[in-house]
Design a protein around this motif. Structure first.
Motif, PDB file in Angstrom:
ATOM      1  N   ASN A  56       0.829  -1.208   0.000  1.00  0.00           N
ATOM      2  CA  ASN A  56       0.000   0.000   0.000  1.00  0.00           C
ATOM      3  C   ASN A  56       0.858   1.251   0.000  1.00  0.00           C
ATOM      4  O   ASN A  56       1.843   1.324   0.720  1.00  0.00           O
ATOM      5  N   GLY A  57       0.444   2.204  -0.801  1.00  0.00           N
ATOM      6  CA  GLY A  57       1.127   3.482  -0.772  1.00  0.00           C
ATOM      7  C   GLY A  57       2.408   3.509  -1.582  1.00  0.00           C
ATOM      8  O   GLY A  57       3.136   4.494  -1.571  1.00  0.00           O
ATOM      9  N   SER A  58       2.693   2.441  -2.326  1.00  0.00           N
ATOM     10  CA  SER A  58       3.952   2.420  -3.068  1.00  0.00           C
ATOM     11  C   SER A  58       3.863   3.207  -4.372  1.00  0.00           C
ATOM     12  O   SER A  58       4.874   3.464  -5.018  1.00  0.00           O
ATOM     13  N   GLY A  59       2.633   3.596  -4.778  1.00  0.00           N
ATOM     14  CA  GLY A  59       2.502   4.434  -5.976  1.00  0.00           C
ATOM     15  C   GLY A  59       1.819   3.755  -7.153  1.00  0.00           C
ATOM     16  O   GLY A  59       1.831   4.284  -8.265  1.00  0.00           O
ATOM     17  N   LYS A  60       1.175   2.620  -6.904  1.00  0.00           N
ATOM     18  CA  LYS A  60       0.555   1.872  -8.005  1.00  0.00           C
ATOM     19  C   LYS A  60      -0.586   2.670  -8.646  1.00  0.00           C
ATOM     20  O   LYS A  60      -0.647   2.821  -9.865  1.00  0.00           O
ATOM     21  N   SER A  61      -1.485   3.183  -7.806  1.00  0.00           N
ATOM     22  CA  SER A  61      -2.613   3.954  -8.362  1.00  0.00           C
ATOM     23  C   SER A  61      -2.129   5.263  -8.970  1.00  0.00           C
ATOM     24  O   SER A  61      -2.699   5.746  -9.955  1.00  0.00           O
ATOM     25  N   THR A  62      -1.080   5.821  -8.392  1.00  0.00           N
ATOM     26  CA  THR A  62      -0.524   7.049  -8.965  1.00  0.00           C
ATOM     27  C   THR A  62      -0.034   6.794 -10.389  1.00  0.00           C
ATOM     28  O   THR A  62      -0.256   7.608 -11.287  1.00  0.00           O
ATOM     29  N   LEU A  63       0.579   5.639 -10.592  1.00  0.00           N
ATOM     30  CA  LEU A  63       1.010   5.282 -11.945  1.00  0.00           C
ATOM     31  C   LEU A  63      -0.201   5.196 -12.879  1.00  0.00           C
ATOM     32  O   LEU A  63      -0.178   5.728 -13.996  1.00  0.00           O
TER      33      LEU A  63
END
Ligand SMILES: Nc1ncnc2c1ncn2[C@@H]1O[C@H](COP(=O)(O)OP(=O)(O)O)[C@@H](O)[C@H]1O
Ligand SMILES: [Mg+2]
Lengths: 260, 482
Positions: free
Chosen positions: A36-43
């Motif tokens: 969680n929070g590693s940036g997947k959705s941001t990508l």
């Protein structure tokens, strides 16, 4: 078809993606896993043009074009589809009307005439069966009052209607029971043409039992820290993310990043 | 995104108000200002009988004792009533009997507005009374209607040719003392439409009045009187536009409806007066008194309004439900974008037994717009079994606009059932993005969402106008979300 090069992106001056490089060829399936929070959705947001994050560095080339210069709707019409982690409700707008508008915008973009009413309804029926979605749902407003599982199925239904070239599935498996998971995954497999590429963002290995990836990447703290074949997903399932965390942190200036 | 926003903004400024042109036609205007002499002059110009002049003078003298009310949730700069011209008429032959008598410039104007006055060119099944500034230019399909005993003509003609009907019903629903603007109208009204549907007749076509303000510095004060005799039916539509001007212009109309026993009247308005520019300069003040009475048992009056224009909209189309089992309805969509303001709603007065009323109000605010719903549901002591249902929804686009709801409920009969529901929602960036991600542009997404939201009201419009109204909604909100 997709080249992401040294991509950096920030939300409110906080860097979230920290130099991400990824190449996806036609027909390939790439899984992106990570805590969680590693940036997947941001990508996913950066790929589809949602302006929550600002790209500060790097490039994204899609089918030979600079993706970052295209508006979100243009990207969609060019064939990029996002299955939302949290699908949005739009009260008052019927699924039928919504889908018809979306399809015809895409067709217009490709120089095609709008679909006839009967052809549109035929496709709706056919694609509904594919994801075993209840007919009543498409008579309702977009996602309004849908259960978590119905929303996810509805995303895949829309994917079936729009037949994208690149589909990004953002945690489409979360919140699904095993039956729904199978339906959704099989749906994706049936929709896919040989040159359709898919980026599957997931937490768990179980979806990847159905949608078998060519590559698995681990995203950690805004970087891809490891890439391998499908066996990496199994390893993550067994060992969790801690070892990745340790490994990654050893090689980085970890004291500058906040620990989750 | 920045670039997108700029693009959207330029589109709004260029794609603006479609009806902002001015017709270059010789116009007879009287000097500005309001005195008893001006009232007499208007009456003389219209060659009115003595009783009509008396009515005007009574109203004028009463108006002198009144002050403009300030209770509305509106910011209105002081209006100098001596700076307004109270009579302006395009010069043409008196009482054009055929189309060839109507000035070609006027025909062109109405053509351009999408209201062709040639009967064969017109939408089938719609008769039009076209009003420019202070006078009625032409009423179509009069002969066809006359065959059924339906009277549809300009107000001035009705005064001349149907004095008994006019005298019987004029000011019977809105007395000349009613309120500041209705009283002003009673003194200086210049024209408008008159309509009478005889007993048992179902009017076979939509009747409509199209109001156009053309001359600068003029006010438009028209009156509509609509009488539906026993067991008759009529559907009536009103549309309006005005040129783009930097100064505000006043439109203070009065509409009276009388529904006798078993009669049904549907009154629809698509109001698209010039709203002012995007900085709030110019635009029409739309201060109108509209009221109907369900006089006889089992009668019904239904108001539908789509209000997209005007700098300020201030009106409450109302129903007095006097007949037993009579029904009043109010369906409204009001849009305020940029610096537009609206304080609108209805009054439902239940007097008869088993009277029913329904209120559906949909406010849409964008930009710096301020949108208020104000409604009164009053149930009198003898209104056994009265029922009201009110639904007041507000939709906000952006965070600089405002929506307000002022419901007033007064119930004096214990058997009455009065229900009120209200919601406020916002078009979110996430909804817009969801649409974008499916290939739908921001403008189209807003159109989809707004039309979905307003559908319940739009569906009440006559079909020919529903599509028009839908487009209008989308256009009036163009560029409101970046
Ligand atoms: N709208 C937002 N505003 C501020 N911070 C955000 C927002 N969305 C995500 N973030 C932050 O960005 C980081 C990455 O989030 P996200 O991409 O959603 O991760 P993942 O999908 O891998 O769980 C997190 O630290 C999160 O708190
Ligand atoms: Mg996520």
């Amino acid at each position: 078809m997709l080249q992401i090069n040294e991509l950096r992106a920030a939300i409110d001056d906080k860097e979230i993606l920290k130099g991400l490089t990824l190449e996806v060829k036609p027909g390939e399936i790439h899984a992106i896993m990570g805590p969680n929070g590693s940036g997947k959705s941001t990508l996913a947001n950066v790929l589809t043009g949602r302006d929550i994050a600002t790209v500060t560095h790097g490039s994204i080339i899609f089918e030979g074009r600079n993706l970052l210069e295209m508006s979100p709707e243009e990207r969609a019409r060019e064939g990029i589809f996002l299955s939302f982690q949290y699908p949005i409700e739009i009260p008052g707008v019927s699924m039928v009307n919504f889908m018809k508008t979306a399809i015809n915008e895409q067709r217009k973009h490709r120089g095609l005439d709008p679909l006839s009413a009967s052809e549109f309804l035929r496709q709706m029926r056919e694609k509904k069966e594919l994801v075993e979605i209840d007919s009543a749902l498409t008579n309702r407003s977009v996602n309004e009052g849908f259960s978590g599982g119905e929303k996810k199925k509805n995303e895949i239904f829309q994917m079936a209607m729009l037949e994208p070239r690149l589909a990004v599935l953002d945690e489409t498996d979360s919140g699904l029971d095993i039956d729904a998971l199978r339906i959704v995954a099989n749906g994706v497999n049936k929709i896919r043409r040989p040159d359709t590429s898919v980026i599957v963002i997931t937490h768990y290995q179980r979806l990847l039992e159905y949608i078998i990836p060519d590559y698995v990447h681990v995203l950690y703290d805004g970087r891809i820290v490891r890439s391998a074949g499908p066996e990496l997903a199994l390893e993550l399932e067994e060992r969790g993310y801690d070892w990745i965390r340790k490994e990654a942190d050893i090689t980085e200036e970890s004291w500058t990043t906040d620990q989750k | 995104m920045e670039k997108d926003q700029d693009k959207v903004l330029t589109e709004v400024t260029s794609g603006e108000y479609k009806y902002g042109f001015v017709t270059d036609i010789e116009t007879e205007v009287i000097p500005k200002g309001l005195t008893e002499d001006v009232v007499r002059l208007i009456s003389a110009k219209k060659e009115e009988p003595e009783w009509m002049l008396e009515f005007r003078l009574k109203a004028f003298r009463h108006w002198l004792t009144m002050k403009m009310p300030t209770w509305a949730h509106l910011t209105i700069p002081e209006i100098d009533f001596q700076e307004i011209i109270y009579y302006a008429a395009p010069v043409q032959k008196k009482g054009p009997d055929s189309l060839s008598d109507v000035d070609p410039e006027l025909l062109k104007t109405f053509d351009k507005l999408g209201i062709p006055l040639e009967e064969q060119k017109h939408l089938t099944g719609v008769a039009v009374d076209a009003v420019m500034d202070s006078i009625s230019v032409k009423t179509t399909f009069r002969e066809t209607l006359a065959e059924m005993g339906i009277i549809f003509c300009s107000f001035s003609e009705a005064v001349r040719e149907h004095p008994t009907l006019v005298q019987k019903y004029l000011a019977s629903v809105v007395p000349y003392t009613d309120n500041f603007f209705a009283t002003l109208n009673s003194a200086v009204f210049s024209d408008g439409s008159f309509c009478y549907i005889p007993k048992g007749v179902r009017c076979p076509m939509e009747l409509s009045t199209y109001f156009r303000i053309n001359t600068s510095n003029t006010g438009q004060f028209e009156r509509t009187l609509l009488i539906a005799d026993e067991e008759s039916y009529v559907s009536y539509l009103e549309g309006c536009t005005a040129p783009m001007r930097d100064e505000n212009q006043l439109h203070a109309a009065v509409v009276e409806i009388i529904a006798e026993r078993g009669a049904e009247v549907k009154y629809s308005t698509v109001q698209n007066w010039y709203p002012g520019d995007k900085n709030g300069k110019g635009g029409i003040y739309n201060f109108v008194t509209k009221r109907g009475i369900c006089k006889g048992d089992d009668s019904k009056i239904s108001w539908t309004q789509v209000e997209t224009g005007s700098a300020v909209t201030w009106k409450y189309p109302s129903c007095i439900l006097r007949g037993n089992n009579s029904t009043g309805e109010f369906y409204s969509v009001a849009v305020t974008n940029n610096y537009q303001q609206a304080d609108t709603g209805t009054k439902m007065i239940h007097i008869g037994k088993n009277t029913k009323s329904t209120i559906v109000s949909k406010g849409i605010s964008a930009g710096f717009g301020q949108n208020s719903y104000r409604g009164l549901v009053k149930v009198l002591g003898k209104a056994e079994g009265a029922r009201n249902f009110s639904q007041c929804d507000s939709l906000l686009l952006g965070d600089k606009c405002g929506a307000h709801t002022f419901p007033y409920i007064e119930v004096d009969n214990p058997t009455a059932i009065v229900e009120h529901e209200a919601t406020t929602s916002r078009i979110g960036e996430d909804q817009i993005f969801y649409c974008n991600q499916r290939g739908i542009s921001t403008e189209d997404a807003i159109g989809l969402i707004v039309n979905g939201y307003a559908r319940e009201v739009i569906n009440k419009l006559p079909m020919e106008f529903a599509v028009e109204a839908q487009k209008l909604l989308q256009i009036s909100l163009e560029g409101s979300v970046g």
